[in-house]
Design an enzyme around this catalytic site. Sequence first.
Site, PDB file in Angstrom:
ATOM      1  CE1 TYR A   1      -1.148   6.169  13.893  1.00  0.00           C
ATOM      2  CE2 TYR A   1      -0.475   8.090  12.635  1.00  0.00           C
ATOM      3  CZ  TYR A   1      -0.478   7.373  13.817  1.00  0.00           C
ATOM      4  OH  TYR A   1       0.187   7.854  14.906  1.00  0.00           O
TER       5      TYR A   1
ATOM      6  CG  ASP B   1      -2.105  -0.965   1.041  1.00  0.00           C
ATOM      7  OD1 ASP B   1      -2.230  -1.545  -0.054  1.00  0.00           O
ATOM      8  OD2 ASP B   1      -2.886  -1.132   1.994  1.00  0.00           O
ATOM      9  N   GLY B   2       2.049   1.192   0.622  1.00  0.00           N
ATOM     10  CA  GLY B   2       2.935   2.350   0.615  1.00  0.00           C
ATOM     11  C   GLY B   2       3.379   2.720  -0.790  1.00  0.00           C
TER      12      GLY B   2
ATOM     13  CB  SER C   1      -3.422   1.632  14.196  1.00  0.00           C
ATOM     14  OG  SER C   1      -2.946   2.939  13.975  1.00  0.00           O
TER      15      SER C   1
ATOM     16  CB  THR D   1      -8.687  -0.071   6.287  1.00  0.00           C
ATOM     17  OG1 THR D   1      -8.378   0.454   4.986  1.00  0.00           O
ATOM     18  CG2 THR D   1     -10.159  -0.440   6.354  1.00  0.00           C
TER      19      THR D   1
ATOM     20  CG  ASN E   1      -4.242   5.670   3.296  1.00  0.00           C
ATOM     21  OD1 ASN E   1      -5.249   5.401   2.642  1.00  0.00           O
ATOM     22  ND2 ASN E   1      -3.297   4.788   3.521  1.00  0.00           N
ATOM     23  CD  GLU E   2      -2.646   8.078   7.154  1.00  0.00           C
ATOM     24  OE1 GLU E   2      -1.474   7.938   6.766  1.00  0.00           O
ATOM     25  OE2 GLU E   2      -3.519   7.186   7.080  1.00  0.00           O
TER      26      GLU E   2
ATOM     27  CG  ASP F   1       1.097  10.970  22.318  1.00  0.00           C
ATOM     28  OD1 ASP F   1       1.196  11.774  23.260  1.00  0.00           O
ATOM     29  OD2 ASP F   1       1.398   9.765  22.412  1.00  0.00           O
TER      30      ASP F   1
END
Length: 293
Positions: free
Chosen positions: A190, A75-76, A193, A188, A148-149, A177
Amino acid sequence: MKAALFGKRIDKTNIGRLILFVDNLKEYRHFEFCYHVSFYNLIKEFSQELPQGGLFSSWEDLPADVDIFLSLGGDGTFLESLTMVRQRQIPIAGINFGRLGFLTTACVEENNPWIEKLIKGDYAVEERTLLHLEKEGLAQEFYPYAMNEITIQRQNPSMLEIEIAIDGQPLPKYWSDGILVATATGSTAYSLSIGGPIVTPDSSVLIIAPISPHNLNVRPLVVPDTSSVEITFQGRHPHALLTVDNRSVDIDAGEKLTITKGKFPIKSISINNNFIAALNQKLLWGEDKRNIQ
């Protein structure tokens, strides 16, 4: 039709599958190819001959007549493909040589009927929402779009004091944080998680989720993807880390970020792609011995 092939790193255990994929491509002699330099060199390491084609090294020299973009990796690698295709609307097909692979859904096996469909253009295309980042002083070479984000994260043990406004309406402060803004596609990644919700990729939403919050009464928030999200932070440390998918840069306390839906989507070629089936297979969603028939 012309395909661009892009890959960066293939695990040694997947070399056999990579060679098989290349051998399959050789059967389509009337199809044109061009290769990212790093992928081309990787193949040459294993003494494999590729079908004849040109080379490219970045979005600037990607040939104008490319019809599809093949991302070989995890995916990266798919996320980095965005920085190659950019606003050109070339559909991207993710060929999985990584691990989980929510974006890279096609796998190379002994029998690969999807390759012929891909070459013949017999596939569906999904449009995935992108995030656009605005920040004063952002380096021109830093690509400000994410599939993604986008996150802000602390760089030392001290937590951050984060202020967010949605369409000008302020939220209570987050003590955490960091903070994450994700697309439906990124639900689905980061976001998952850190306790964010799972969202089907066709949903027109953004996810705002704190990273390790110190407030017990804050939860991830889902907002329409038409929203404008403004973020600033303060902290004992004057800097934080700004990430845009798999790219990052330092950011100073007090700087304002504005995150909105991108003006264009990314086009993803759907190969053997079923989101619910992927959740079951890759995340063992609902795995329970009581569900075994």
